[in-house]
Design a protein around this motif. Structure first.
Motif, PDB file in Angstrom:
ATOM      1  N   ALA A   1      -0.867   3.818   4.489  1.00  0.00           N
ATOM      2  CA  ALA A   1      -0.118   1.985   4.848  1.00  0.00           C
ATOM      3  C   ALA A   1      -0.861   2.362   6.706  1.00  0.00           C
ATOM      4  CB  ALA A   1       1.713   2.408   4.474  1.00  0.00           C
TER       5      ALA A   1
ATOM      6  N   THR B   1       0.958  -1.216   0.030  1.00  0.00           N
ATOM      7  CA  THR B   1      -0.450  -0.137  -0.067  1.00  0.00           C
ATOM      8  C   THR B   1       0.522   1.539  -0.294  1.00  0.00           C
ATOM      9  OG1 THR B   1      -1.187  -0.705   1.334  1.00  0.00           O
ATOM     10  CG2 THR B   1      -1.499   0.943   0.943  1.00  0.00           C
TER      11      THR B   1
ATOM     12  N   VAL C   1      -4.190   0.723   6.742  1.00  0.00           N
ATOM     13  CA  VAL C   1      -4.319  -0.660   6.114  1.00  0.00           C
ATOM     14  C   VAL C   1      -3.817  -1.672   7.426  1.00  0.00           C
ATOM     15  CG1 VAL C   1      -3.405  -2.886   4.584  1.00  0.00           C
ATOM     16  CG2 VAL C   1      -4.468  -0.425   3.941  1.00  0.00           C
TER      17      VAL C   1
END
Length: 160
Positions: free
Chosen positions: A75, A27, A78
């Motif tokens: 990031a 990501t 996630v």
């Protein structure tokens, strides 16, 4: 394998942390490349110098700053979901520890946003292109994030 995992639960957890962190890493790289290549490209000739942040045009400028920031925030969102559900299996109240996660990622994020101009300058000085230097700087950032985040997640934020 089950016997080994049963005998080494902390090591297995650290392995899962690192392997599944790659979801956030992917990501991170995708958002970095989207930011530098498309989303913020129009700012590539504009330096960004504010407070402790020093992004000259040679080191990515405002494009680099915004791209590293976007990549980091995306990031971390996630990563929180992946780590909570798949690695630590945390069942504690999110509201009781979310402030620790935010403080941890803000600290790691400030480090990750301050450091790139210096590492990019170092790597371009070794002859790497700006794109490769930014990618290597991102790898350095990700390593530092593991060093900062894993102990906080394991012992404070997502303890069972």
């Amino acid at each position: 394998m089950k016997n080994w995992i049963g005998s080494h639960p902390d090591l297995w957890e650290f392995i899962k942390f690192n392997v599944l962190s790659n979801i956030a890493t992917v990501t991170n790289f995708i958002l970095l490349w989207l930011g530098t290549g498309f989303l913020f490209k129009t700012f590539s000739e504009q330096s960004f110098n504010w407070f402790i942040f020093n992004y000259s045009v040679e080191n990515g400028g405002l494009t680099g700053f915004l791209s590293f920031l976007l990549a980091y925030v995306g990031a971390q969102i996630v990563n929180y979901i992946v780590q909570r559900n798949l690695v630590f299996g945390a069942n504690n109240s999110i509201s009781s520890t979310l402030h620790w996660y935010i403080l941890t990622v803000v600290f790691a994020g400030v480090v990750s946003i301050i450091l790139p101009p210096y590492t990019i300058s170092l790597f371009t000085g070794f002859g790497f292109s700006i794109g490769v230097a930014q990618t290597i700087a991102n790898v350095v950032n990700i390593f530092l994030q593991v060093v900062i985040n894993y102990p906080m997640l394991k012992f404070v934020i997502m303890k069972k």
